[in-house]
Design a protein around this motif. Structure first.
Motif, short mmCIF file in Angstrom:
data_model
loop_
_atom_site.label_atom_id
_atom_site.label_comp_id
_atom_site.label_asym_id
_atom_site.label_seq_id
_atom_site.Cartn_x
_atom_site.Cartn_y
_atom_site.Cartn_z
N GLY A 176 4.27 -1.31 3.23
CA GLY A 176 3.93 0.00 2.66
C GLY A 176 5.22 0.51 2.04
N ASP A 177 5.15 1.46 1.11
CA ASP A 177 6.41 1.88 0.47
C ASP A 177 7.26 2.76 1.38
OD1 ASP A 177 4.67 4.02 0.22
OD2 ASP A 177 5.38 4.57 -1.79
N GLN A 178 6.67 3.26 2.47
CA GLN A 178 7.40 3.89 3.58
C GLN A 178 6.38 4.20 4.65
OE1 GLN A 178 6.94 6.35 0.69
NE2 GLN A 178 5.31 6.90 2.08
N GLY A 179 6.80 4.84 5.72
CA GLY A 179 5.85 5.21 6.77
C GLY A 179 5.18 6.54 6.47
N PRO A 181 -3.18 4.35 1.15
CA PRO A 181 -3.87 5.57 1.59
C PRO A 181 -3.08 6.87 1.34
CG PRO A 181 -2.77 4.53 3.46
CD PRO A 181 -2.39 3.74 2.25
N HIS A 182 -2.49 7.01 0.19
CA HIS A 182 -1.75 8.24 -0.17
C HIS A 182 -2.68 9.46 -0.10
CE1 HIS A 182 0.51 11.02 -2.76
NE2 HIS A 182 1.56 10.26 -2.56
N ASP A 183 -2.10 10.67 0.10
CA ASP A 183 -3.00 11.82 0.12
C ASP A 183 -3.56 12.04 -1.30
OD1 ASP A 183 -1.20 13.33 -1.45
OD2 ASP A 183 -0.52 14.56 0.21
N ILE A 195 10.20 8.32 0.44
CA ILE A 195 9.29 8.82 -0.61
C ILE A 195 9.09 7.72 -1.65
CG2 ILE A 195 9.25 11.35 -0.60
CD1 ILE A 195 11.78 11.31 -2.27
N CYS A 196 7.99 7.88 -2.42
CA CYS A 196 7.51 6.79 -3.28
C CYS A 196 8.55 6.25 -4.26
CB CYS A 196 6.30 7.24 -4.08
SG CYS A 196 4.88 7.70 -3.07
N VAL A 197 9.05 7.09 -5.15
CA VAL A 197 9.83 6.59 -6.28
C VAL A 197 11.16 5.95 -5.85
CG1 VAL A 197 10.83 7.17 -8.54
CG2 VAL A 197 8.70 8.24 -7.82
N ASP A 247 2.68 14.07 6.11
CA ASP A 247 3.53 13.54 5.03
C ASP A 247 4.63 12.60 5.56
OD1 ASP A 247 3.68 13.83 2.04
OD2 ASP A 247 5.74 14.34 2.52
N LYS A 248 5.72 12.45 4.80
CA LYS A 248 6.74 11.45 5.16
C LYS A 248 8.12 12.11 5.11
CE LYS A 248 5.21 10.65 0.65
NZ LYS A 248 4.00 10.31 -0.06
N ARG A 249 9.08 11.61 4.34
CA ARG A 249 10.37 12.25 4.05
C ARG A 249 11.34 12.29 5.23
NH1 ARG A 249 9.08 15.78 -0.79
NH2 ARG A 249 6.94 15.26 -1.20
N ALA A 307 0.87 -1.18 0.00
CA ALA A 307 0.00 0.00 0.00
C ALA A 307 0.90 1.23 0.00
CB ALA A 307 -0.91 -0.01 1.21
N ASP A 308 0.36 2.35 -0.42
CA ASP A 308 1.16 3.56 -0.55
C ASP A 308 1.02 4.41 0.72
OD1 ASP A 308 2.62 5.66 -1.49
OD2 ASP A 308 1.44 5.96 -3.31
N ASP A 309 2.11 4.59 1.45
CA ASP A 309 2.09 5.41 2.66
C ASP A 309 1.33 4.76 3.83
OD1 ASP A 309 3.30 7.14 0.90
OD2 ASP A 309 1.86 8.78 1.12
N HIS A 310 1.20 3.45 3.81
CA HIS A 310 0.54 2.78 4.94
C HIS A 310 1.56 2.58 6.06
CE1 HIS A 310 -2.35 -0.61 6.45
NE2 HIS A 310 -2.22 0.39 7.29
CA CA Z 1 4.55 6.44 -0.81
#
Ligand code: CA
Length: 561
Positions: free
Chosen positions: A353-356, A210-212, A84-86, A366-368, A41-44
């Motif tokens: 998830g691809d990150q926290g 659950p990405h924004d 971050i995603c990429v 956000d993340k980063r 999932a994205d950002d889970h």
């Molecule tokens: Ca992400």
């Protein structure tokens, strides 16, 4: 007599065939390769689960995922190398760090030739497919089949790029519905109708949620509607988290660094995002984009602001958790199908998830950040044939280790060109080998990008400690006017360098990272050890700043601070 002999002979042949058949069946059971479904999932983030024991766990946000996790092994210490995603996806596909695979930021391109994971799985006899969020720019041509969202994709009625007659990127088809449902429909259709039943399969199933901007399916409108979502203390009081790199001298940069839940960050905050069209608020606070840093006055969390921040937080978390619920329900659809088709027990289920993600901790969204809520990844694997249920491990793994591990689970060997390490033996024994890695490296390059306003930084995390160095520069040389730098697409309103500083957290004493104890003399020795480890990791992983002398200059100037 002759008839009796013939009958005995036929019986003997039957018996022999029976023995041979059962042998070959047993052999097939042993040698048959497992299917692998890698769900991401994205950002889970780990706070958004039951199993990781966060303040939100009692809300029971992920019953399906918790059940899968509890039937297998749960990793407590899984970390992304850039939140971050990429870059995270590039590391997962290539098994390599940023300066080796070439993907340092969101615009970084992973060439088709470096889509190593599906290539290796194919060599091992697997049929490969990817469905859902891709975000790696180039065509996912190394997969046997793909149906992926363009870039971020849309939550509602998403378009997909589909493998077929039309060339990438014009191979677009339309769908109707919510993206989490659509992604699952497509994976189910592939499993039912496009899969080759004579081959093991490797399916990467990637949710956008659950990405924004957290657009949940309408059926979740009432979910948690009347529930108070527990708030992190640090939403209102960040104590001694951070440094002059993240707060400025005397907190002079708090209004422009780190996108916030509250109105603290004038450039980007969740209040502003959510109520963008609320003209009353615009009149009260103005358009943050038009306010100059020198006009900022210190943010006071007045009773009114506190009430408002709480309201925004509740809205933010409810939207996020409704998206998470949609992911959990759709994973159940996948699992139910596998069970019905008798595929579940011969399929390895991986979830991450691809990150926290920051859910209001330190008043960040956000993340980063290298702070744990963003850097830590959920990660668990279910495969009852070789993984004991109810296992937990605190072994440190990172996202470059995923590809080597899945390749070895598929019967291969980790290729020499991968920098990650296979943790297959940890999956199968629950035990961490004595020579297993004791730390992991992190690097965020996109200085002050996308209005989230995170200063660039790198660092090292062990099980017990974290050391971060904020160098506060763009990764391209701003002193050189001919250099292609400060990528305009990053949308930096206040493009500038920011102060350099170190942060140190003693995670056993301070798991929420509320006290930057870098200057405490008691930590001198451990900080010196961590710096040694940091140097070693940067060198071993080809992650030095040899190509970025303007950054190396800052590192040299502050190394012994
Ligand atoms: Ca992400």
């Amino acid at each position: 007599m002759l008839v009796l002999c013939k009958r005995l002979l036929v019986l003997a042949i039957y018996a022999l065939l029976l023995v041979l058949f059962s042998c070959s069946e047993r052999e097939e059971k042993i040698t048959k390769k497992p299917n692998i479904i890698y769900i991401m999932a994205d950002d889970h983030t780990t706070q958004g689960f039951g199993i990781y024991g966060s303040r939100l766990a009692n809300l029971n946000p992920t019953p399906t995922l918790d059940k899968i996790a509890n039937e297998g092994i749960i990793f407590e210490n899984c970390y992304v190398n850039n939140a971050i995603c990429v870059p995270s996806r590039a590391a997962i596909l290539s098994g390599q760090r940023a300066q080796t695979n070439g993907v340092l930021d969101l615009e970084g391109i992973l060439p088709i030739a470096k889509q190593y994971l599906p290539q290796e799985m194919k060599k091992l006899g697997y049929q490969t497919a990817i469905v859902g969020k891709w975000h790696l720019h180039e065509e996912p041509a190394s997969f046997d089949y793909y149906q992926v969202l363009p870039v971020q994709g849309k939550y509602f009625n998403p378009e997909f790029r589909i493998q077929g007659d039309k060339p990438w990127p014009n191979n677009v088809i339309k769908t109707e519905g919510h993206s989490s449902d659509m992604v699952t429909d497509i994976s189910l259709d592939w499993l039912k109708n496009k899969r080759d039943p004579n081959k093991p399969f490797f399916l990467m199933h990637h949710f956008k949620a659950p990405h924004d901007d957290f657009e949940y399916a309408p059926r979740y409108e009432d979910y948690l509607a009347d529930t108070f979502i527990p708030e992190p203390e640090s939403l209102y009081d960040n104590k001694n988290n951070g440094s002059i790199a993240t707060r400025g001298k005397n907190d002079s940069l708090t209004r422009i660094i780190g996108s916030s839940v509250s109105h603290r960050n004038l450039i980007r905050n969740q209040a502003h995002n959510i109520y963008w069209n609320d003209t009353t608020l615009h009149r009260k606070y103005g358009n943050a984009r038009d306010i100059k840093p020198e006009q900022h006055v210190k943010f006071e969390l007045t009773p009114d602001e506190k009430t408002y921040t709480s309201k925004v937080y509740q809205d933010y978390l409810k939207k996020y958790l409704r998206c998470v619920k949609g992911v959990d329900d759709n994973v159940k659809r996948l699992i139910d199908y596998l069970e019905k088709e008798n595929l579940l027990e011969e399929t390895i289920i991986v979830y991450t998830g691809d990150q926290g993600f920051m859910l209001g901790e330190h008043d960040y969204i956000d993340k980063r950040w290298m702070y744990d809520e963003a850097m830590r990844m959920p990660f668990f694997v279910r495969y009852p044939k070789t993984i004991a249920s109810g296992t937990r491990t605190d072994a440190i793994i990172n996202n470059t280790d995923f590809a080597p591990t899945m390749i070895e689970l598929a019967g291969g060997k980790t290729p020499d060109y991968m920098q990650g390490k296979s943790f297959k033996s940890i999956l199968e024994t629950g035990k961490e080998p004595a020579d297993w890695q004791k730390s992991t490296y992190y690097r965020y390059w996109m200085h002050l990008a996308h209005r989230h306003q995170n200063p660039a930084h790198f660092g090292v995390r062990t099980k017990d400690y974290k050391l971060i160095f904020f160098y506060g520069k763009y990764w391209v040389d701003t002193d050189n006017p001919d250099a292609e730098y400060n990528k305009k697409s990053w949308g930096n309103d206040y493009a500038n360098h920011t102060p350099a500083a170190w942060e140190f957290y003693d995670l056993k004493k301070d798991p929420k990272e509320m006290n930057n104890a870098y200057n405490d003399p008691a930590n001198k020795e451990i900080i010196a050890e961590l710096k040694k480890e940091l140097l070693k990791l940067r060198k071993d992983l080809n992650e030095t700043d040899a190509n970025y002398p303007h950054i190396q200059k800052v590192i040299d100037a502050h190394w012994n601070d």
